[in-house]
Design a protein around this motif. Structure first.
Motif, PDB file in Angstrom:
ATOM      1  N   THR A   1     130.447  79.926  10.000  1.00  0.00           N
ATOM      2  CA  THR A   1     129.758  80.771  10.985  1.00  0.00           C
ATOM      3  C   THR A   1     130.582  80.902  12.256  1.00  0.00           C
ATOM      4  O   THR A   1     130.719  82.000  12.827  1.00  0.00           O
ATOM      5  CB  THR A   1     128.385  80.158  11.320  1.00  0.00           C
ATOM      6  OG1 THR A   1     127.630  79.997  10.126  1.00  0.00           O
ATOM      7  CG2 THR A   1     127.617  81.045  12.279  1.00  0.00           C
ATOM      8  N   GLN A   2     131.144  79.772  12.695  1.00  0.00           N
ATOM      9  CA  GLN A   2     131.930  79.777  13.933  1.00  0.00           C
ATOM     10  C   GLN A   2     133.182  80.643  13.796  1.00  0.00           C
ATOM     11  O   GLN A   2     133.505  81.437  14.702  1.00  0.00           O
ATOM     12  CB  GLN A   2     132.329  78.355  14.293  1.00  0.00           C
ATOM     13  CG  GLN A   2     133.062  78.231  15.627  1.00  0.00           C
ATOM     14  CD  GLN A   2     133.377  76.784  15.976  1.00  0.00           C
ATOM     15  OE1 GLN A   2     133.250  75.905  15.124  1.00  0.00           O
ATOM     16  NE2 GLN A   2     133.756  76.530  17.207  1.00  0.00           N
ATOM     17  N   ALA A   3     133.894  80.524  12.671  1.00  0.00           N
ATOM     18  CA  ALA A   3     135.131  81.285  12.483  1.00  0.00           C
ATOM     19  C   ALA A   3     134.857  82.783  12.435  1.00  0.00           C
ATOM     20  O   ALA A   3     135.575  83.578  13.059  1.00  0.00           O
ATOM     21  CB  ALA A   3     135.822  80.835  11.194  1.00  0.00           C
ATOM     22  N   LEU A   4     133.811  83.174  11.708  1.00  0.00           N
ATOM     23  CA  LEU A   4     133.498  84.597  11.610  1.00  0.00           C
ATOM     24  C   LEU A   4     132.954  85.137  12.930  1.00  0.00           C
ATOM     25  O   LEU A   4     133.285  86.255  13.352  1.00  0.00           O
ATOM     26  CB  LEU A   4     132.495  84.838  10.483  1.00  0.00           C
ATOM     27  CG  LEU A   4     133.016  84.585   9.061  1.00  0.00           C
ATOM     28  CD1 LEU A   4     131.898  84.732   8.043  1.00  0.00           C
ATOM     29  CD2 LEU A   4     134.168  85.540   8.725  1.00  0.00           C
ATOM     30  N   GLY A   5     132.116  84.338  13.589  1.00  0.00           N
ATOM     31  CA  GLY A   5     131.566  84.778  14.868  1.00  0.00           C
ATOM     32  C   GLY A   5     132.643  84.997  15.917  1.00  0.00           C
ATOM     33  O   GLY A   5     132.577  85.945  16.713  1.00  0.00           O
ATOM     34  N   ALA A   6     133.662  84.112  15.899  1.00  0.00           N
ATOM     35  CA  ALA A   6     134.762  84.259  16.855  1.00  0.00           C
ATOM     36  C   ALA A   6     135.542  85.541  16.626  1.00  0.00           C
ATOM     37  O   ALA A   6     136.158  86.084  17.560  1.00  0.00           O
ATOM     38  CB  ALA A   6     135.702  83.051  16.746  1.00  0.00           C
ATOM     39  N   ALA A   7     135.494  86.040  15.373  1.00  0.00           N
ATOM     40  CA  ALA A   7     136.206  87.287  15.050  1.00  0.00           C
ATOM     41  C   ALA A   7     135.289  88.494  15.153  1.00  0.00           C
ATOM     42  O   ALA A   7     135.688  89.614  14.796  1.00  0.00           O
ATOM     43  CB  ALA A   7     136.785  87.196  13.641  1.00  0.00           C
ATOM     44  N   GLY A   8     134.076  88.274  15.623  1.00  0.00           N
ATOM     45  CA  GLY A   8     133.137  89.377  15.785  1.00  0.00           C
ATOM     46  C   GLY A   8     132.490  89.827  14.494  1.00  0.00           C
ATOM     47  O   GLY A   8     131.976  90.940  14.397  1.00  0.00           O
ATOM     48  N   ILE A   9     132.510  88.952  13.487  1.00  0.00           N
ATOM     49  CA  ILE A   9     131.883  89.269  12.191  1.00  0.00           C
ATOM     50  C   ILE A   9     130.625  88.418  12.056  1.00  0.00           C
ATOM     51  O   ILE A   9     130.686  87.195  12.129  1.00  0.00           O
ATOM     52  CB  ILE A   9     132.847  88.986  11.015  1.00  0.00           C
ATOM     53  CG1 ILE A   9     134.111  89.848  11.143  1.00  0.00           C
ATOM     54  CG2 ILE A   9     132.158  89.237   9.681  1.00  0.00           C
ATOM     55  CD1 ILE A   9     135.176  89.532  10.118  1.00  0.00           C
ATOM     56  N   TRP A  10     129.503  89.090  11.858  1.00  0.00           N
ATOM     57  CA  TRP A  10     128.224  88.376  11.808  1.00  0.00           C
ATOM     58  C   TRP A  10     127.729  88.266  10.373  1.00  0.00           C
ATOM     59  O   TRP A  10     127.730  89.235   9.618  1.00  0.00           O
ATOM     60  CB  TRP A  10     127.189  89.068  12.693  1.00  0.00           C
ATOM     61  CG  TRP A  10     127.723  89.284  14.074  1.00  0.00           C
ATOM     62  CD1 TRP A  10     128.023  90.464  14.671  1.00  0.00           C
ATOM     63  CD2 TRP A  10     128.089  88.265  15.015  1.00  0.00           C
ATOM     64  NE1 TRP A  10     128.537  90.265  15.923  1.00  0.00           N
ATOM     65  CE2 TRP A  10     128.596  88.918  16.172  1.00  0.00           C
ATOM     66  CE3 TRP A  10     128.046  86.871  15.004  1.00  0.00           C
ATOM     67  CZ2 TRP A  10     129.047  88.238  17.297  1.00  0.00           C
ATOM     68  CZ3 TRP A  10     128.500  86.185  16.129  1.00  0.00           C
ATOM     69  CH2 TRP A  10     128.980  86.863  17.248  1.00  0.00           C
TER      70      TRP A  10
END
Length: 303
Positions: free
Chosen positions: A266-275
């Motif tokens: 979740t953290q890696a995708l959220g940091a890339a703006g992917i939810w």
């Protein structure tokens, strides 16, 4: 310490054959805790039926020790027999009698009050069909009547050997619901089976054997294990795969990620703006564990 209803230690059974001595059960250590449903699992020919027959005094062990309710068997089997019910072979019922008449006849022969017939019929879900003739019963109904017969003496331990063999999906579901209800009522059920999908739905613990040997035993949740694989859903699957791969995750087909820390996904995708739209744990089922453990074991007529 958990009370054990069934214990075996170094249990061994050999048979004579034209090719010499054949080992059906090989140094089997079995431990069945009190309460709930315990699956006794193995391929056909793995020694399940032979083990059950030895526990019930229907076959003699070559070596090893067995205990039921802490009593050594077969020496003390008569002392605990009234606490045990078993469906190991097809029971003999009169085809022209109703299910109720068959149970009433049996209750008189074993000296239990007729009132227990009503309770047994209700427990196995035959209320309303108990006055039908036995010969008109489906296979599932016949199996449920067999279980009802064992319940007349209100056993603390119920042993069922492949109770869903030959049943259609409806019959399997009926037996599954009956077994689950018995386990929840406080009866200890030893359920011998090779239908893993059914077993996982009702069993709290299980023992897996192969070629007469113990392969694994314990609570079903522990045998299956904790999930380390997760299915990831995202609006842009390709972008999510690229981000997760660059973050060091192992990403498989269908955007399945192997990780012990799903929060990091979740953290890696959220940091890339992917939810995320999905993050679902993919647990192994009991059948997967069973197939891994029993790979290469011989199949054939159950022993």
């Amino acid at each position: 310490m958990t009370e054990l209803v069934i214990e075996t230690s170094g249990l061994r059974k050999e048979f004579s054959s034209r090719r010499g001595r054949r080992v059906a059960v090989d140094r089997l250590d079995l431990a069945v805790p009190a309460g709930g449903v315990h699956g006794f699992l193995g391929p056909n020919g793995s020694g399940k039926t032979t083990t059950i027959r030895m526990l019930l005094g229907l076959a003699r062990a070559t070596a090893g020790e067995m205990r039921l309710f802490g009593e050594p068997v077969p020496a003390r089997l008569p002392a605990v027999l009234d606490r045990i019910g078993a469906v190991v072979e097809s029971p003999k019922f009169s085809p022209n009698f109703t299910g109720r008449q068959n149970l009433l006849l049996l209750s008189r022969s074993i000296g239990v009050p007729a009132s227990r017939v009503d309770a047994a019929v209700e427990t196995v879900g035959l209320t309303g069909r108990d006055r039908d003739r036995y010969k008109a019963y489906s296979l599932g109904m016949k199996q449920r009547l067999a279980i009802a017969a064992t319940l007349l003496k209100e056993p603390e331990l119920l042993i069922l050997d492949e109770p869903t063999n030959g049943l259609d999906p409806a019959g399997i579901r009926e037996i599954r619901e009956t077994v689950r209800g018995l386990g929840e009522s406080g009866v200890t059920v030893l359920l011998s089976s090779h239908i893993l999908a059914e077993v996982q739905q009702v069993c709290t613990s299980a023992t897996i054997i192969g070629q007469g040997r113990l392969l694994a035993s314990g609570p079903v949740d522990e045998l299956v294990g904790r999930s380390t694989a997760y299915r990831v859903g995202a609006p842009d699957a390709a972008a999510a795969r690229r981000v997760l791969t660059e973050a060091g995750f192992e990403v498989g087909d269908g955007l399945v990620v192997e990780t012990d820390t799903p929060a990091a996904v979740t953290q890696a995708l959220g940091a890339a703006g992917i939810w995320l739209t999905e993050l679902t744990p993919l647990r192994r089922d009991l059948e997967s564990v069973f197939l891994e453990l029993t790979a290469g074991t011989e199949l054939g007529a159950d022993r």
